[in-house]
Design a protein around this motif. Structure first.
Motif, mmCIF file in Angstrom:
data_model
loop_
_atom_site.group_PDB
_atom_site.id
_atom_site.type_symbol
_atom_site.label_atom_id
_atom_site.label_comp_id
_atom_site.label_asym_id
_atom_site.label_seq_id
_atom_site.Cartn_x
_atom_site.Cartn_y
_atom_site.Cartn_z
ATOM 1 N N GLY A 104 -90.284 34.485 -34.795
ATOM 2 C CA GLY A 104 -91.032 34.544 -36.035
ATOM 3 C C GLY A 104 -90.822 33.332 -36.922
ATOM 4 O O GLY A 104 -91.763 32.796 -37.496
ATOM 5 N N GLN A 116 -93.489 32.997 -31.333
ATOM 6 C CA GLN A 116 -94.605 33.941 -31.190
ATOM 7 C C GLN A 116 -95.781 33.518 -32.057
ATOM 8 O O GLN A 116 -96.945 33.616 -31.648
ATOM 9 C CB GLN A 116 -94.157 35.354 -31.565
ATOM 10 N N ARG A 117 -95.483 33.015 -33.264
ATOM 11 C CA ARG A 117 -96.567 32.568 -34.153
ATOM 12 C C ARG A 117 -97.275 31.349 -33.555
ATOM 13 O O ARG A 117 -98.513 31.273 -33.565
ATOM 14 C CB ARG A 117 -96.008 32.236 -35.538
ATOM 15 N N SER A 160 -87.317 37.602 -39.211
ATOM 16 C CA SER A 160 -88.691 37.293 -39.602
ATOM 17 C C SER A 160 -89.697 38.424 -39.401
ATOM 18 O O SER A 160 -90.442 38.777 -40.319
ATOM 19 C CB SER A 160 -89.164 36.050 -38.839
ATOM 20 N N ALA A 161 -89.760 39.001 -38.208
ATOM 21 C CA ALA A 161 -90.802 39.991 -37.918
ATOM 22 C C ALA A 161 -90.709 41.196 -38.844
ATOM 23 O O ALA A 161 -91.729 41.704 -39.320
ATOM 24 C CB ALA A 161 -90.722 40.439 -36.460
ATOM 25 N N THR A 198 -87.284 38.546 -33.461
ATOM 26 C CA THR A 198 -88.698 38.832 -33.256
ATOM 27 C C THR A 198 -89.012 39.111 -31.787
ATOM 28 O O THR A 198 -89.858 39.944 -31.478
ATOM 29 C CB THR A 198 -89.554 37.663 -33.777
ATOM 30 N N ASN A 199 -88.301 38.427 -30.893
ATOM 31 C CA ASN A 199 -88.517 38.629 -29.463
ATOM 32 C C ASN A 199 -87.418 39.455 -28.814
ATOM 33 O O ASN A 199 -87.682 40.333 -28.001
ATOM 34 C CB ASN A 199 -88.584 37.277 -28.735
ATOM 35 N N ILE A 229 -95.679 45.649 -37.669
ATOM 36 C CA ILE A 229 -94.981 46.077 -36.459
ATOM 37 C C ILE A 229 -95.882 47.131 -35.822
ATOM 38 O O ILE A 229 -96.096 48.207 -36.396
ATOM 39 C CB ILE A 229 -93.604 46.673 -36.777
ATOM 40 N N GLY A 281 -92.382 41.575 -32.494
ATOM 41 C CA GLY A 281 -93.484 40.885 -33.152
ATOM 42 C C GLY A 281 -94.754 40.799 -32.324
ATOM 43 O O GLY A 281 -95.787 40.343 -32.820
ATOM 44 N N ILE A 314 -97.449 40.212 -35.261
ATOM 45 C CA ILE A 314 -96.757 39.304 -36.181
ATOM 46 C C ILE A 314 -97.730 38.490 -37.030
ATOM 47 O O ILE A 314 -97.464 38.222 -38.208
ATOM 48 C CB ILE A 314 -95.781 38.390 -35.414
ATOM 49 N N GLU A 319 -91.733 29.874 -41.359
ATOM 50 C CA GLU A 319 -92.349 30.944 -40.563
ATOM 51 C C GLU A 319 -93.304 30.348 -39.529
ATOM 52 O O GLU A 319 -94.515 30.555 -39.547
ATOM 53 C CB GLU A 319 -93.072 31.929 -41.490
ATOM 54 N N LYS A 365 -89.508 42.338 -28.141
ATOM 55 C CA LYS A 365 -90.764 41.735 -28.604
ATOM 56 C C LYS A 365 -91.388 42.560 -29.730
ATOM 57 O O LYS A 365 -92.541 42.970 -29.668
ATOM 58 C CB LYS A 365 -91.744 41.553 -27.435
#
Length: 321
Positions: A140, A163-164, A82-83, A12-13, A49, A40, A44, A159, A38
């Protein structure tokens, strides 16, 4: 002659490229690179996306393809996590990557991600006969595995990645105590299956994989003016030292966090909420120390390839378009 292969881990990153020569029991690294794509960022929480993230991802994957062609590697294993798996436009992105770069992406679910992380950690030498709780904090999702060097007892993917957590709780810089309180309430609500598994299997060790744990190790070693051996794939981070680092991180703004010896820019935003997650886990576990594995998903994928090589099986070749 050793088989050449490569793994692309599209987190995700961060996007990672690892090119190796496979042996029957190990691998030699030919080249590795990580890029803070990055993918996400900004989208995200909406399961999208965004266009800028898509552009960064495609630019990086074109760059990776050039490197792979230069090294004449056509055994490519590209994983998205995840993302991409949660994005509504994830399938369209995967198709576009194939059309523009020739790279076929395997979008894996959380259970498969956890399995590969376990195999990577096992290859690092961090595990023995004692039950350990393993964790990998992605942007993510976060994967948890309970097991030992012989087997997995339990695994789960949540999840609730960096980032989340950042989007949901880290509004002020430095983060406010009430934001950490809300984060802890959120974690307690969402991690009940993990808490029950900890009670059931009683892991005695905590092992963190790559990413955040690499940076925490770097900060610890730099603070003690100790060099980090690149040949070692497991590092010891005393729990008290971690707690001191985590407390420091929560009291500093981004500029001051960047000035910490061992900190890298791509980790500076998420390391606060990631460290808060580790602190939460330590409230349900009492390990003597924290082991940090430099190996994770990429190396887990390599471990599976090595098993095939050892068994005399051919690796699946992904043809370029």
């Amino acid at each position: 002659m050793k088989n050449k292969a490569a793994v692309i881990d599209m987190g995700t990153n961060t996007f990672h490229l690892l090119m190796v020569a496979l042996g029957e029991k190990s691998f030699d690294t030919l080249y590795k690179e990580k890029v803070a794509v990055k993918i996400g960022q900004g989208g995200i929480s909406q399961n999208l996306i965004l266009p800028d993230a898509r552009k960064r991802a495609l630019h990086t994957l074109r760059h990776f393809r050039e490197l792979l062609q230069g090294e004449k590697i056509d055994q490519i294993y590209a994983f998205a996590t995840s993302a991409v798996r949660n994005a509504e436009n994830g399938p369209a992105f995967v198709k576009e990557v194939r059309e523009q770069t020739g790279i076929a992406i395997q979008v894996i679910d959380g259970e498969r991600e956890a399995e590969l992380i376990y195999k990577g950690i096992r290859m690092s030498g961090c595990l023995d006969q004692t039950n350990a709780l393993m964790m990998d904090i992605g942007g993510g999702s976060v994967e948890f595995i309970i097991g030992n060097e012989d087997q997995i007892h339990w695994k789960g993917s949540f999840e609730i990645g960096g980032q989340r957590m950042l989007d949901l709780f880290h509004y002020h810089d430095p983060i406010l105590p009430e934001e950490i309180d809300k984060l802890n309430q959120y974690l307690f609500q969402h991690l009940q299956p993990l808490i029950r598994a900890i009670r059931q299997f009683n892991p005695q060790q905590l092992v963190g994989a790559s990413g955040t744990f690499d940076t925490l190790t770097d900060i610890y070693l730099a603070g003690n003016q100790q060099p980090k051996s690149k040949s070692k794939h497991k590092h010891l981070l005393p729990i008290q030292a971690f707690r001191e680092i985590a407390a420091m991180l929560t009291h500093l703004n981004k500029e001051k966090r960047l000035a910490i010896p061992g900190m890298i820019p791509m980790r500076v935003d998420m390391i606060v909420v990631a460290s808060s997650l580790i602190c939460f886990i330590l409230n349900h576990l009492a390990p003597k120390d924290l082991l940090c594995s430099t190996y994770s998903l990429k190396e887990g994928a390599l471990a599976e390839m090595i098993e095939k090589v050892s068994a005399g099986l051919e690796l699946t070749v992904q043809p370029w378009q």
